[in-house]
Scaffold this motif. Sequence first.
Motif, short mmCIF file in Angstrom:
data_model
loop_
_atom_site.label_atom_id
_atom_site.label_comp_id
_atom_site.label_asym_id
_atom_site.label_seq_id
_atom_site.Cartn_x
_atom_site.Cartn_y
_atom_site.Cartn_z
N VAL A 82 10.09 -1.16 -2.06
CA VAL A 82 9.22 -0.82 -2.84
C VAL A 82 7.72 -1.95 -2.19
O VAL A 82 7.35 -2.66 -3.09
CB VAL A 82 9.30 -1.30 -4.53
N THR A 83 6.81 -0.80 -1.70
CA THR A 83 6.33 -1.66 -0.89
C THR A 83 5.29 -1.76 -1.94
O THR A 83 4.43 -2.69 -2.04
CB THR A 83 5.27 -0.81 0.11
N SER A 84 4.86 -0.75 -2.96
CA SER A 84 3.40 -0.55 -4.19
C SER A 84 4.11 -1.54 -5.50
O SER A 84 3.47 -1.37 -6.27
CB SER A 84 3.48 0.78 -4.16
N CYS A 85 5.18 -2.15 -5.43
CA CYS A 85 5.65 -2.55 -6.38
C CYS A 85 5.88 -4.40 -6.62
O CYS A 85 5.41 -5.57 -5.79
CB CYS A 85 6.92 -2.51 -7.08
N CYS A 86 6.99 -4.51 -6.07
CA CYS A 86 7.54 -6.03 -5.33
C CYS A 86 7.10 -6.63 -4.46
O CYS A 86 6.51 -7.69 -4.37
CB CYS A 86 9.31 -5.80 -5.41
N VAL A 87 7.30 -5.63 -3.06
CA VAL A 87 6.26 -6.52 -2.44
C VAL A 87 4.65 -6.75 -2.22
O VAL A 87 3.85 -7.92 -2.07
CB VAL A 87 6.09 -5.13 -0.99
N ARG A 88 3.98 -5.77 -3.04
CA ARG A 88 2.60 -5.71 -3.67
C ARG A 88 2.66 -7.14 -4.32
O ARG A 88 1.49 -8.32 -4.01
CB ARG A 88 1.77 -5.02 -3.41
N ALA A 89 3.09 -7.32 -5.15
CA ALA A 89 3.38 -9.11 -6.16
C ALA A 89 3.21 -9.83 -6.17
O ALA A 89 2.43 -10.72 -5.60
CB ALA A 89 4.08 -8.25 -7.45
N ILE A 90 4.42 -10.09 -5.10
CA ILE A 90 4.31 -10.87 -4.34
C ILE A 90 3.20 -11.56 -2.72
O ILE A 90 2.74 -12.92 -3.15
CB ILE A 90 5.57 -11.20 -2.94
N VAL A 91 3.18 -10.76 -2.46
CA VAL A 91 1.77 -10.17 -1.79
C VAL A 91 0.63 -10.76 -2.66
O VAL A 91 -0.24 -12.25 -1.36
CB VAL A 91 1.13 -9.56 -0.91
N GLU A 92 -0.14 -10.33 -3.26
CA GLU A 92 -1.23 -10.87 -3.77
C GLU A 92 -1.51 -12.18 -4.63
O GLU A 92 -1.69 -13.26 -5.05
CB GLU A 92 -1.41 -9.40 -5.65
N GLY A 109 2.61 4.02 3.03
CA GLY A 109 1.36 3.69 3.68
C GLY A 109 0.00 3.02 3.05
O GLY A 109 -0.56 2.13 3.44
N PHE A 110 -0.44 3.51 2.28
CA PHE A 110 -1.38 3.11 1.59
C PHE A 110 -1.49 1.70 0.89
O PHE A 110 -1.85 1.27 1.03
CB PHE A 110 -1.53 3.92 0.00
N HIS A 111 -0.13 1.30 0.78
CA HIS A 111 -0.33 0.05 0.36
C HIS A 111 -0.27 -1.19 0.80
O HIS A 111 -0.91 -2.24 1.63
CB HIS A 111 1.29 -0.43 -0.94
N MET A 112 0.19 -0.90 2.43
CA MET A 112 0.04 -1.55 3.33
C MET A 112 -1.07 -1.90 4.31
O MET A 112 -1.27 -2.63 4.50
CB MET A 112 0.86 -0.81 4.89
N ASN A 113 -1.30 -0.59 3.74
CA ASN A 113 -2.65 -0.43 4.69
C ASN A 113 -3.77 -1.77 3.97
O ASN A 113 -5.01 -2.64 4.04
CB ASN A 113 -3.40 1.42 4.87
N GLU A 114 -3.97 -0.95 2.61
CA GLU A 114 -4.56 -2.38 1.51
C GLU A 114 -4.48 -3.10 1.15
O GLU A 114 -5.64 -4.71 1.84
CB GLU A 114 -4.47 -1.48 0.34
N MET A 115 -3.36 -4.28 1.48
CA MET A 115 -2.64 -5.53 1.80
C MET A 115 -3.15 -5.93 2.89
O MET A 115 -3.88 -6.68 3.32
CB MET A 115 -1.63 -5.43 1.50
N ASP A 116 -3.56 -4.78 4.05
CA ASP A 116 -4.03 -5.83 5.73
C ASP A 116 -5.23 -5.45 4.97
O ASP A 116 -5.48 -6.88 6.65
CB ASP A 116 -3.93 -4.41 5.98
N GLN A 117 -5.92 -5.08 4.45
CA GLN A 117 -6.96 -5.27 4.67
C GLN A 117 -7.94 -6.14 3.42
O GLN A 117 -8.86 -7.18 4.14
CB GLN A 117 -8.09 -3.85 4.01
N LYS A 118 -6.82 -6.43 2.73
CA LYS A 118 -7.38 -7.43 1.98
C LYS A 118 -6.89 -8.80 1.16
O LYS A 118 -7.37 -9.87 1.54
CB LYS A 118 -7.52 -6.97 -0.17
N PHE A 119 -5.44 -8.93 1.67
CA PHE A 119 -4.33 -10.07 1.14
C PHE A 119 -3.77 -10.27 2.38
O PHE A 119 -2.93 -11.33 2.04
CB PHE A 119 -3.65 -9.59 0.55
N ALA A 120 -3.00 -9.93 3.58
CA ALA A 120 -2.25 -10.12 4.52
C ALA A 120 -2.67 -9.53 5.59
O ALA A 120 -3.45 -8.74 5.67
CB ALA A 120 -0.94 -9.04 3.69
N ASP A 121 -2.05 -9.89 6.61
CA ASP A 121 -1.59 -9.85 8.33
C ASP A 121 -0.47 -8.85 8.17
O ASP A 121 0.50 -9.45 8.29
CB ASP A 121 -1.76 -11.10 9.03
N VAL A 122 -0.88 -7.57 8.58
CA VAL A 122 0.48 -7.04 9.10
C VAL A 122 0.36 -6.93 10.67
O VAL A 122 -0.16 -6.36 11.02
CB VAL A 122 0.08 -5.32 8.40
#
Length: 80
Positions: free
Chosen positions: A18-28, A53-66
């Motif tokens: 669940v990239t858009s929820c759990c994963v993203r919350a941990i990353v942020e 795809g949307f959240h992976m791209n956005e996290m790569d740009q802002k918070f993390a390295d994919v």
Amino acid sequence: ADSLETLEVDTVIVTGIVTSCCVRAIVEDAFANDYWVVLPEECIADRRQAAHGFHMNEMDQKFADVASLRAVKDYVSVSA
């Protein structure tokens, strides 16, 4: 239990569903606490591909390295 700070950890490798929820919350949260965040792209999924795809791209740009799983494994083996 020791905290990540006590153990001098500076990098968090995040995997999960669940990239858009759990994963993203941990990353942020990790990013907000000054950790370098790495996302092995083959180890993260969401039942909705468009959201994934949307959240992976956005996290790569802002918070993390994919990165590829192979690159992450190579990094870990060299850093250990």
